[in-house]
Design a protein around this motif. Structure first.
Motif, short mmCIF file in Angstrom:
data_model
loop_
_atom_site.label_atom_id
_atom_site.label_comp_id
_atom_site.label_asym_id
_atom_site.label_seq_id
_atom_site.Cartn_x
_atom_site.Cartn_y
_atom_site.Cartn_z
N TYR B 13 1.02 -1.12 -0.04
CA TYR B 13 0.19 0.03 0.37
C TYR B 13 0.82 1.45 -0.19
O TYR B 13 1.34 1.51 0.96
CB TYR B 13 -0.82 0.15 1.38
CG TYR B 13 -2.09 -0.57 1.11
CD1 TYR B 13 -3.32 -0.57 -0.11
CD2 TYR B 13 -2.08 -1.79 1.99
CE1 TYR B 13 -4.04 -1.71 0.29
CE2 TYR B 13 -3.13 -2.81 1.94
CZ TYR B 13 -4.32 -2.70 1.39
OH TYR B 13 -5.09 -3.48 0.96
N VAL B 18 2.72 -4.37 2.88
CA VAL B 18 1.96 -6.07 3.46
C VAL B 18 1.98 -6.86 3.17
O VAL B 18 1.64 -8.17 4.18
CB VAL B 18 0.40 -5.60 3.43
CG1 VAL B 18 0.26 -3.80 4.83
CG2 VAL B 18 0.17 -4.93 2.36
N PRO B 37 -2.55 -12.47 13.63
CA PRO B 37 -2.99 -11.00 14.39
C PRO B 37 -3.16 -10.11 13.87
O PRO B 37 -3.48 -10.41 12.91
CB PRO B 37 -1.19 -10.76 15.20
CG PRO B 37 -0.53 -11.30 14.16
CD PRO B 37 -0.97 -12.89 13.79
N SER B 38 -3.96 -9.67 13.90
CA SER B 38 -5.14 -8.07 14.05
C SER B 38 -4.54 -7.07 12.97
O SER B 38 -3.16 -6.80 13.49
CB SER B 38 -5.54 -7.18 14.68
OG SER B 38 -6.35 -6.08 13.92
N GLY B 39 -4.72 -7.00 11.55
CA GLY B 39 -3.62 -6.03 10.91
C GLY B 39 -2.30 -7.16 10.71
O GLY B 39 -1.42 -5.87 9.67
N CYS B 40 -2.36 -8.17 10.12
CA CYS B 40 -1.28 -8.66 9.33
C CYS B 40 -1.46 -8.80 8.36
O CYS B 40 -0.39 -8.78 7.18
CB CYS B 40 -0.93 -10.04 9.59
SG CYS B 40 -2.33 -11.23 9.44
N GLY B 41 -2.48 -8.40 7.43
CA GLY B 41 -2.58 -8.63 6.02
C GLY B 41 -3.68 -9.58 5.34
O GLY B 41 -3.71 -9.97 4.20
N LYS B 42 -4.11 -10.50 6.48
CA LYS B 42 -5.13 -11.66 6.17
C LYS B 42 -6.83 -10.75 4.65
O LYS B 42 -6.86 -11.22 4.22
CB LYS B 42 -6.00 -11.68 7.28
CG LYS B 42 -5.03 -12.27 8.46
CD LYS B 42 -5.74 -12.85 9.37
CE LYS B 42 -6.81 -11.91 10.56
NZ LYS B 42 -5.89 -11.46 11.00
N SER B 43 -7.73 -9.82 5.08
CA SER B 43 -7.95 -8.96 4.56
C SER B 43 -7.54 -9.16 2.92
O SER B 43 -8.49 -9.06 2.11
CB SER B 43 -9.28 -7.71 5.26
OG SER B 43 -9.78 -8.15 6.34
N THR B 44 -6.48 -8.49 3.45
CA THR B 44 -6.00 -7.38 2.30
C THR B 44 -5.47 -9.02 1.09
O THR B 44 -5.84 -8.57 -0.24
CB THR B 44 -4.16 -7.35 2.18
OG1 THR B 44 -4.47 -6.34 3.31
CG2 THR B 44 -3.51 -6.55 1.04
N GLN B 72 -15.38 -8.16 5.87
CA GLN B 72 -15.66 -8.30 7.20
C GLN B 72 -16.93 -7.43 7.36
O GLN B 72 -17.29 -7.97 8.83
CB GLN B 72 -13.59 -7.68 7.77
CG GLN B 72 -13.34 -7.56 9.27
CD GLN B 72 -11.90 -8.25 9.11
OE1 GLN B 72 -11.36 -7.16 8.39
NE2 GLN B 72 -11.71 -7.52 10.37
N GLU B 150 -13.85 -13.11 8.32
CA GLU B 150 -14.48 -14.05 9.83
C GLU B 150 -16.15 -13.69 9.39
O GLU B 150 -16.65 -13.02 10.71
CB GLU B 150 -13.80 -12.31 10.81
CG GLU B 150 -12.36 -12.46 10.90
CD GLU B 150 -11.67 -10.92 12.09
OE1 GLU B 150 -12.64 -10.64 12.66
OE2 GLU B 150 -10.72 -10.93 10.98
N HIS B 183 -10.12 -15.72 13.59
CA HIS B 183 -9.70 -14.92 14.79
C HIS B 183 -9.77 -16.54 15.95
O HIS B 183 -9.27 -16.17 16.87
CB HIS B 183 -10.25 -14.11 15.67
CG HIS B 183 -9.39 -12.28 15.00
ND1 HIS B 183 -8.02 -12.62 14.87
CD2 HIS B 183 -10.05 -11.73 14.34
CE1 HIS B 183 -7.66 -11.08 13.70
NE2 HIS B 183 -8.84 -10.82 13.32
N1 LIG Z 1 -6.58 0.64 1.90
C1 LIG Z 1 -5.10 0.66 2.83
N2 LIG Z 1 -4.13 1.90 2.67
C2 LIG Z 1 -3.20 1.90 2.96
N3 LIG Z 1 -3.15 0.30 3.83
C3 LIG Z 1 -3.84 -0.36 4.54
C4 LIG Z 1 -4.91 -0.32 3.34
N4 LIG Z 1 -6.03 -1.62 4.50
C5 LIG Z 1 -5.07 -2.22 4.88
N5 LIG Z 1 -4.03 -1.84 5.38
C6 LIG Z 1 -2.48 -1.98 5.78
O1 LIG Z 1 -2.39 -3.23 5.82
C7 LIG Z 1 -2.16 -4.07 6.90
C8 LIG Z 1 -3.20 -5.33 6.53
O2 LIG Z 1 -4.22 -4.55 6.72
P1 LIG Z 1 -5.35 -5.84 6.88
O3 LIG Z 1 -7.04 -5.68 6.51
O4 LIG Z 1 -5.32 -7.29 5.26
O5 LIG Z 1 -5.50 -6.34 8.09
P2 LIG Z 1 -6.05 -8.10 8.45
O6 LIG Z 1 -5.03 -9.06 9.10
O7 LIG Z 1 -6.97 -8.24 7.65
O8 LIG Z 1 -6.99 -7.27 10.42
P3 LIG Z 1 -8.11 -7.62 11.31
O9 LIG Z 1 -7.79 -8.84 11.43
O10 LIG Z 1 -8.17 -6.41 12.28
O11 LIG Z 1 -9.05 -7.35 10.04
C9 LIG Z 1 -2.81 -3.06 7.99
O12 LIG Z 1 -1.22 -2.93 8.51
C10 LIG Z 1 -3.42 -1.71 7.56
O13 LIG Z 1 -2.81 -0.54 8.13
#
Ligand SMILES: Nc1ncnc2c1ncn2[C@@H]1O[C@H](COP(=O)(O)OP(=O)(O)OP(=O)(O)O)[C@@H](O)[C@H]1O
Ligand SMILES: [Mg+2]
Lengths: 264, 262
Positions: B13, B18, B37-44, B72, B150, B183
């Motif tokens: 990003y 990420v 863990p939260s924020g590790c990039g799963k949704s991405t 989500q 989730e 989770h």
């Molecule tokens: N549109 C975006 N622009 C910039 N950074 C982003 C964007 N979307 C997500 N991120 C960053 O990418 C990283 C991964 O985000 P992601 O949503 O994939 O996490 P996650 O594993 O799904 O977390 P959670 O379990 O909390 O849902 C995070 O650090 C977030 O700050």
């Protein structure tokens, strides 16, 4: 079924909410009457006298045709502005570049006084129907354009992703995603444009045509007839209130029934 | 033969990396749980697979035809009733209105929603109801690949168990593949054939655990014991920050495709 069941109470509650509007109008009339009594009939005739005069004008067949002529010009200009403005505004909103290009133009057009357009229109189109229609069109266009563009730009990316994942064809994206969201931006813009259109048409007619409400106002001004002047003003405002509250507001309520707290 | 193959995926990003060097396979009919863990990039990663994001770098081979994604957040259209939200994907496939209605009512029943709920607008529904409608919207188009972010996190235990059963039934009937983010390790153990662990900064896959027990034979005791075993695993403990230590990443590159079995 459910929607039909809701229709009656919703209509009733809408009519009921009209009492508030009515009360505020009557309060305004009371203040008008007071001020009128203070200054005398020559300067400010009271509401009853003005309404009497209006009735007289309708009965003698003066008011109706003039209102229809003005109304026709307003509608032509307004519809043109609504159609062109909504369409172009949406197209501009789809792309970042076009909306950035369009923004200063909107500011420019919105800032341009309608009277300047009127002078130009008189030079271009002469003293016919085209002059008021064009002036209305150009005065309303930026308002509608800005609303449509704003609406298109603010659609939630999350919902666009849903449309993409579920492979909505383009016409469904339009009718199920964009238009419902856009409506809440377009309607206020349309209502503002409606008000502007009547103001502008009267002004344009006053200076450029020999018929219509504006021309009639010019005559009553020449004759120093305050109560006829006010009667015309009341007639125009009446048409405006009727179109907004009997036509546009019910449509808006119907389209936005999904919104939190609309039915209350 | 895997129907989805991802090699050397990297995503940034802006300038922040990420996802880094992700290699992932998903076979037809397989259920894969992605934990981390939260924020590790799963949704991405999920959005990339859904085709919503273009990765900075990757070789992706995707043989799935129909894909449905549950986000989500519920992401329902606020101007459509629950029923019209559920049938959105069907309408896009030009299914006749009457058939849409029928299917929506059937699926609503299995999701524990009443006919009355179907006529409501999203703002009139509770959070859990909204997420069940989002699940219904994904299941109703009978996709080959189901991406779930989730899906059960807003639900109570009773509903969860009910919907686990619904999901498993859907998978066996349709032979769909599922990639689900969760989770809840116990949820992963209950539903998945394979669990993949991800760690942050940048998002990497650091281990996978194959669950060989067939779904019919997963008793509650087995689920508890397996979850407990997983919780004691070093990779999981360190990945979730429960234990100090660093993971030997060169080692994981080799173990990744063989996998640790349980
Ligand atoms: N549109 C975006 N622009 C910039 N950074 C982003 C964007 N979307 C997500 N991120 C960053 O990418 C990283 C991964 O985000 P992601 O949503 O994939 O996490 P996650 O594993 O799904 O977390 P959670 O379990 O909390 O849902 C995070 O650090 C977030 O700050
Ligand atoms: Mg996430």
């Amino acid at each position: 079924m459910n929607r039909l069941r809701n229709l009656l109470p919703n209509t009733l509650s809408y009519l009921w909410s009209g009492w508030g509007a009515l009360a505020s109008l009557l309060l305004f009339c009371a203040v008008w009457e007071l001020v009128g009594e203070y200054y005398g009939d020559l300067i400010l005739p009271g509401p009853l006298e003005v309404i009497g005069q209006l009735k007289l004008m309708f009965n003698s067949g003066i008011a109706g045709p003039e209102l229809i002529i003005s109304g026709r010009r307003t509608l032509y200009g307004l519809f043109l502005a609504l159609a062109v403005g909504s369409l172009l505004g949406m197209l501009a909103g789809f792309s970042m570049t076009t909306s950035m290009l369009a923004r200063p133009l909107i500011t420019l057009l919105l800032g341009m006084p309608p009277i300047a357009w009127l002078v130009l229109a008189m030079l271009w189109f002469g003293l016919g129907d085209a002059t008021p229609v064009f002036t209305v069109f150009i005065a309303c266009l930026p308002i509608v354009f800005a609303g449509a563009m704003q609406g298109t730009r603010t659609l939630d990316n999350h919902l666009k992703a849903v449309a993409q994942v579920y492979r909505l064809p383009w016409h469904m994206r339009l009718t199920d995603i964009y238009l419902p969201h856009l409506a809440s931006y377009l309607f206020p813009a349309w209502i503002t444009a409606l008000g502007t259109s009547w103001k502008v048409v009267v002004m344009a007619e006053l200076l450029s045509t020999s018929d219509g409400v504006g021309a009639a106002l010019a005559v009553s001004r020449a004759q120093l007839d305050t109560s006829t002047t006010l009667a015309w003003v009341v007639a125009v405002l009446g048409v405006l209130l009727a179109t907004e509250y009997l036509l546009l507001e019910p449509i808006k309520r119907h389209l936005e029934r999904w919104r939190v707290g609309v039915s209350q | 033969m895997s129907a989805l193959q991802i090699r050397n995926l990297q995503h940034k990003y802006a300038l922040t990396e990420v996802l880094s060097n992700i290699n992932l396979d998903l076979a037809a009919g397989e259920t894969l749980a992605l934990v981390g863990p939260s924020g590790c990039g799963k949704s991405t990663l999920l959005h990339i697979i859904a085709g919503l994001l273009t990765p900075s770098e990757a070789v992706i081979k995707n043989d799935f035809r129909g894909t449905a994604c549950m986000f989500q957040e519920p992401r329902l259209l606020p101007w459509k009733t629950a029923e019209d939200n559920i049938t959105l994907g069907l309408k896009a496939l030009h299914v006749p209105k009457q058939a849409c209605r029928q299917q929506a009512q059937n699926i609503a029943k299995t999701l524990g929603l009443t006919a009355d709920d179907l006529n409501k607008y999203p703002h009139e529904l509770s959070g859990g109801m909204q997420s069940r409608i989002a699940l219904g919207r994904a299941l109703i188009i009978k996709p080959d690949l189901l991406l779930l972010d989730e899906p059960f996190s807003a639900l109570d235990i009773g509903l969860k168990l009910e919907l686990y059963r619904l999901l498993r039934q859907h998978i066996t009937e349709r032979g769909s593949s599922v990639l689900m983010i969760t989770h809840d390790l116990m949820e992963a153990v209950r539903l998945a054939d394979r669990i993949v662990m991800m760690i942050p900064e940048p998002g990497r896959l650091i281990g996978e655990f194959t669950l060989q027990q067939s779904h019919a034979e997963r008793s509650e005791t087995w689920i508890y014991q397996t979850t407990a075993k997983l919780m004691a695993n070093d990779r999981i403990r360190i990945g979730f920050g429960l234990a100090e230590g660093s993971l030997n990443l060169t080692e994981h590159l080799h173990t990744q495709h063989s996998g640790c079995s349980i």
